[in-house]
Design a protein around this motif. Structure first.
Motif, mmCIF file in Angstrom:
data_model
loop_
_atom_site.group_PDB
_atom_site.id
_atom_site.type_symbol
_atom_site.label_atom_id
_atom_site.label_comp_id
_atom_site.label_asym_id
_atom_site.label_seq_id
_atom_site.Cartn_x
_atom_site.Cartn_y
_atom_site.Cartn_z
ATOM 1 N N MET A 100 43.545 48.694 49.599
ATOM 2 C CA MET A 100 42.439 49.473 49.639
ATOM 3 C C MET A 100 41.880 48.887 48.394
ATOM 4 O O MET A 100 42.147 49.075 47.218
ATOM 5 N N SER A 101 40.416 48.325 48.426
ATOM 6 C CA SER A 101 39.672 47.964 47.063
ATOM 7 C C SER A 101 39.155 49.170 46.216
ATOM 8 O O SER A 101 38.750 50.135 47.124
ATOM 9 N N ALA A 102 39.075 49.110 45.314
ATOM 10 C CA ALA A 102 38.628 50.206 44.323
ATOM 11 C C ALA A 102 37.160 50.118 44.287
ATOM 12 O O ALA A 102 36.546 49.037 44.242
ATOM 13 N N SER A 103 36.444 51.494 44.102
ATOM 14 C CA SER A 103 35.052 51.461 43.861
ATOM 15 C C SER A 103 35.144 51.535 42.357
ATOM 16 O O SER A 103 35.613 52.222 41.909
ATOM 17 N N ARG A 104 33.777 50.870 42.012
ATOM 18 C CA ARG A 104 33.820 50.620 40.588
ATOM 19 C C ARG A 104 32.309 51.045 40.094
ATOM 20 O O ARG A 104 31.482 50.839 40.740
ATOM 21 N N TYR A 105 32.313 51.648 38.866
ATOM 22 C CA TYR A 105 30.952 52.175 38.460
ATOM 23 C C TYR A 105 30.845 51.811 36.818
ATOM 24 O O TYR A 105 31.735 51.801 36.200
ATOM 25 N N LEU A 106 29.656 51.400 36.446
ATOM 26 C CA LEU A 106 29.507 51.056 34.833
ATOM 27 C C LEU A 106 28.160 51.536 34.401
ATOM 28 O O LEU A 106 27.016 51.203 34.887
ATOM 29 N N LEU A 107 28.346 52.367 33.443
ATOM 30 C CA LEU A 107 27.071 52.929 32.772
ATOM 31 C C LEU A 107 27.136 52.377 31.342
ATOM 32 O O LEU A 107 27.934 52.556 30.694
ATOM 33 N N SER A 108 26.138 51.239 31.073
ATOM 34 C CA SER A 108 25.885 50.709 29.741
ATOM 35 C C SER A 108 24.548 50.964 29.182
ATOM 36 O O SER A 108 23.656 50.536 29.662
ATOM 37 N N ASN A 109 24.840 51.785 28.035
ATOM 38 C CA ASN A 109 23.499 52.214 27.282
ATOM 39 C C ASN A 109 22.437 52.584 28.382
ATOM 40 O O ASN A 109 21.141 52.317 28.441
ATOM 41 N N GLY A 110 22.824 53.531 29.234
ATOM 42 C CA GLY A 110 21.897 54.231 30.219
ATOM 43 C C GLY A 110 21.862 53.437 31.490
ATOM 44 O O GLY A 110 21.114 53.996 32.339
ATOM 45 N N ILE A 111 21.910 52.166 31.538
ATOM 46 C CA ILE A 111 22.013 51.455 32.839
ATOM 47 C C ILE A 111 22.968 51.456 33.756
ATOM 48 O O ILE A 111 24.374 51.213 33.379
ATOM 49 N N LEU A 112 23.041 51.919 35.014
ATOM 50 C CA LEU A 112 23.909 52.180 35.992
ATOM 51 C C LEU A 112 23.958 51.008 36.946
ATOM 52 O O LEU A 112 23.238 50.559 37.496
ATOM 53 N N LEU A 113 25.360 50.575 36.843
ATOM 54 C CA LEU A 113 25.787 49.349 37.803
ATOM 55 C C LEU A 113 26.802 49.913 38.920
ATOM 56 O O LEU A 113 27.664 50.795 38.372
ATOM 57 N N GLN A 114 26.773 49.466 40.178
ATOM 58 C CA GLN A 114 27.942 49.898 40.967
ATOM 59 C C GLN A 114 28.674 48.841 41.875
ATOM 60 O O GLN A 114 27.915 47.820 42.106
ATOM 61 N N SER A 115 29.673 49.043 42.346
ATOM 62 C CA SER A 115 30.450 48.330 43.154
ATOM 63 C C SER A 115 30.410 46.839 42.913
ATOM 64 O O SER A 115 30.902 46.350 41.773
ATOM 65 N N SER A 116 29.698 45.925 43.523
ATOM 66 C CA SER A 116 29.864 44.563 43.468
ATOM 67 C C SER A 116 29.407 44.145 42.274
ATOM 68 O O SER A 116 29.617 42.964 41.743
ATOM 69 N N ASP A 117 28.517 44.750 41.582
ATOM 70 C CA ASP A 117 27.773 44.309 40.503
ATOM 71 C C ASP A 117 28.741 44.802 39.255
ATOM 72 O O ASP A 117 28.352 44.198 38.252
ATOM 73 N N VAL A 118 29.846 45.491 39.352
ATOM 74 C CA VAL A 118 30.639 45.740 38.302
ATOM 75 C C VAL A 118 32.192 44.930 38.071
ATOM 76 O O VAL A 118 32.795 44.960 39.260
ATOM 77 N N PRO A 119 32.497 44.346 37.048
ATOM 78 C CA PRO A 119 33.591 43.712 37.037
ATOM 79 C C PRO A 119 34.732 44.585 36.801
ATOM 80 O O PRO A 119 34.685 45.733 36.363
ATOM 81 N N PRO A 120 35.927 44.297 37.289
ATOM 82 C CA PRO A 120 37.067 44.847 36.888
ATOM 83 C C PRO A 120 37.214 45.218 35.638
ATOM 84 O O PRO A 120 36.831 44.473 34.733
ATOM 85 N N VAL A 121 37.812 46.241 35.142
ATOM 86 C CA VAL A 121 37.737 46.740 33.718
ATOM 87 C C VAL A 121 38.430 45.795 32.789
ATOM 88 O O VAL A 121 37.830 45.493 31.758
ATOM 89 N N ARG A 122 39.438 44.859 33.274
ATOM 90 C CA ARG A 122 39.996 43.846 32.190
ATOM 91 C C ARG A 122 38.737 43.049 31.885
ATOM 92 O O ARG A 122 38.716 42.539 31.074
ATOM 93 N N ASN A 123 38.134 42.509 32.910
ATOM 94 C CA ASN A 123 37.164 41.535 32.725
ATOM 95 C C ASN A 123 36.069 42.105 31.757
ATOM 96 O O ASN A 123 35.554 41.305 31.014
ATOM 97 N N PHE A 124 35.687 43.276 32.063
ATOM 98 C CA PHE A 124 34.686 43.804 31.255
ATOM 99 C C PHE A 124 35.080 43.927 29.817
ATOM 100 O O PHE A 124 34.165 43.506 28.817
ATOM 101 N N LEU A 125 36.376 44.583 29.579
ATOM 102 C CA LEU A 125 36.614 44.624 28.000
ATOM 103 C C LEU A 125 36.795 43.304 27.389
ATOM 104 O O LEU A 125 36.598 43.092 26.204
ATOM 105 N N GLU A 126 37.094 42.257 28.301
ATOM 106 C CA GLU A 126 37.400 40.931 27.780
ATOM 107 C C GLU A 126 36.301 40.411 27.118
ATOM 108 O O GLU A 126 36.008 39.686 26.237
#
Length: 359
Positions: A1-27
């Motif tokens: 089961m694939s995880a649903s992902r969300y990212l809020l960066s300085n007020g801008i919200l991204l969802q699902s396919s536009d959000v990288p896995p957390v490891r990629n984001f931190l990198e």
């Protein structure tokens, strides 16, 4: 089961396919970070106050001793502790983080499935240009100096104590630098260790000499040792037990759950010593477990260590000769007691999701 992902960066919200896995984001983003999660069907946040304190401390440490790991700047060469140091107010950091959570949590909670929890990673980076533009750093202008990113992902925690749910560890890498702070660049630094990961290994352990085990790449590491006494007939006797984990002074991350384990040991009278577990004594290890903020506590099924430490880092896992310790059965008695007490603390220190909405 694939995880649903969300990212809020300085007020801008991204969802699902536009959000990288957390490891990629931190990198790809500098800064201090912390990871927590919800529990009880996403109605509470785990140890949220502790995580906010830890995040504030990491920001301060990086600002003081390694600002290049915190600040994003078009001119990295100008970063120095004297030019980048800034005061950090934990309540202000928490207000900024909670403000971001207010915008992303309602969406993530609405779309998650029953039984899923939410893993929440908060990354805070510094803006050097904004810092230099301020004559005096005050609480009211911290929102300009700090950029807040909140990454949310659905997560199903492993069930404690079920046969087969133990972790498999391998000792492969050297200890981290600036261990007093949790920073995103560590995700990039540890990537080369992956070539040393044997199949089925859950977590990679770190050591500076191949004997004294410091911690995992994303976990703290504990063993329960049998204190050995020599009997009259020459056979070793197990007189008592002692929990061991490497001290902060050895350069390990002062993890939130690590601190909770030590608090439980003090309150329950469990003998413990902050000393790096020595592989040369692994025959008297009766139990082992790892901790982090997503898994909380997981018992160890097996640990494997290179027979030749110095040459291991120039090889791949296939080329390394391994020595392995297998633990019998599921979690041991001491591990189980500590896990139960930490769950009790989670209930006592639970941070209601509704408090986030009150921001």
């Amino acid at each position: 089961m694939s995880a649903s992902r969300y990212l809020l960066s300085n007020g801008i919200l991204l969802q699902s396919s536009d959000v990288p896995p957390v490891r990629n984001f931190l990198e790809t983003h500098p800064g201090a970070y912390t990871t927590s999660r919800t529990y009880n069907n996403a109605s509470w946040l785990l140890f949220w106050e502790r995580h906010m304190k830890r995040l504030s401390e990491s920001i301060q440490v990086l600002s003081n001793v390694a600002p290049w790991l915190l600040f994003k700047s078009n001119h990295p060469a100008v970063l120095s502790p004297s030019s980048a140091t800034l005061p950090i107010w934990q309540p202000t950091v928490q207000v900024l983080v909670n403000g971001s959570l207010c915008k992303v949590l309602p969406i993530a909670l609405k779309e998650r499935k029953d039984g899923e929890e939410l893993a929440i990673t908060t990354l805070v980076s510094g803006n050097l240009e904004e810092l230099n533009a301020c004559e005096t750093v005050r609480k009211e202008n911290m929102s300009k100096i700090l950029d807040v990113h909140v990454h949310v992902e659905t997560y199903v925690p492993p069930t404690f104590g079920i046969w087969g749910n133990g972790v498999h560890l391998a000792l492969v890498g050297y200890g981290r630098n600036v261990a007093a702070a949790k920073y995103s660049d560590w995700v990039r630094i540890r990537k080369p260790l992956e070539k040393l990961r044997p199949p089925s290994v859950t977590e990679l352990l770190l050591s500076n000499d191949g004997d004294q085990i410091l911690e995992g790449c994303v976990t703290n590491f504990f063993v329960v040792c049998c204190k050995v006494l020599d009997s009259n007939d020459g056979k070793a006797l197990c007189d008592s037990f002692e929990l061991q984990t490497a001290p902060i002074s050895d350069g390990v991350l002062p993890g939130t759950i690590r601190q909770l384990v030590l608090e439980v040991c003090r309150s329950e009278g469990i003998p413990f010593r902050e000393v790096a577990p020595s592989w040369s004594e692994h025959e008297i290890w009766e139990e082992a477990f790892i901790t982090n903020s997503l898994r909380l506590l997981q018992h160890v099924d097996s640990i494997q260590v290179p027979t030749e430490w110095k040459s291991a880092h120039s090889k791949t896992w296939k080329e390394i000769s391994w020595t392995k310790k297998q633990f019998q059965g599921g979690p041991g008695r001491i591990t189980t007691v500590i896990e139960e007490k930490i769950k009790g603390k989670a209930v006592m220190e639970g941070y209601p999701i509704r408090n986030i909405y009150a921001c």
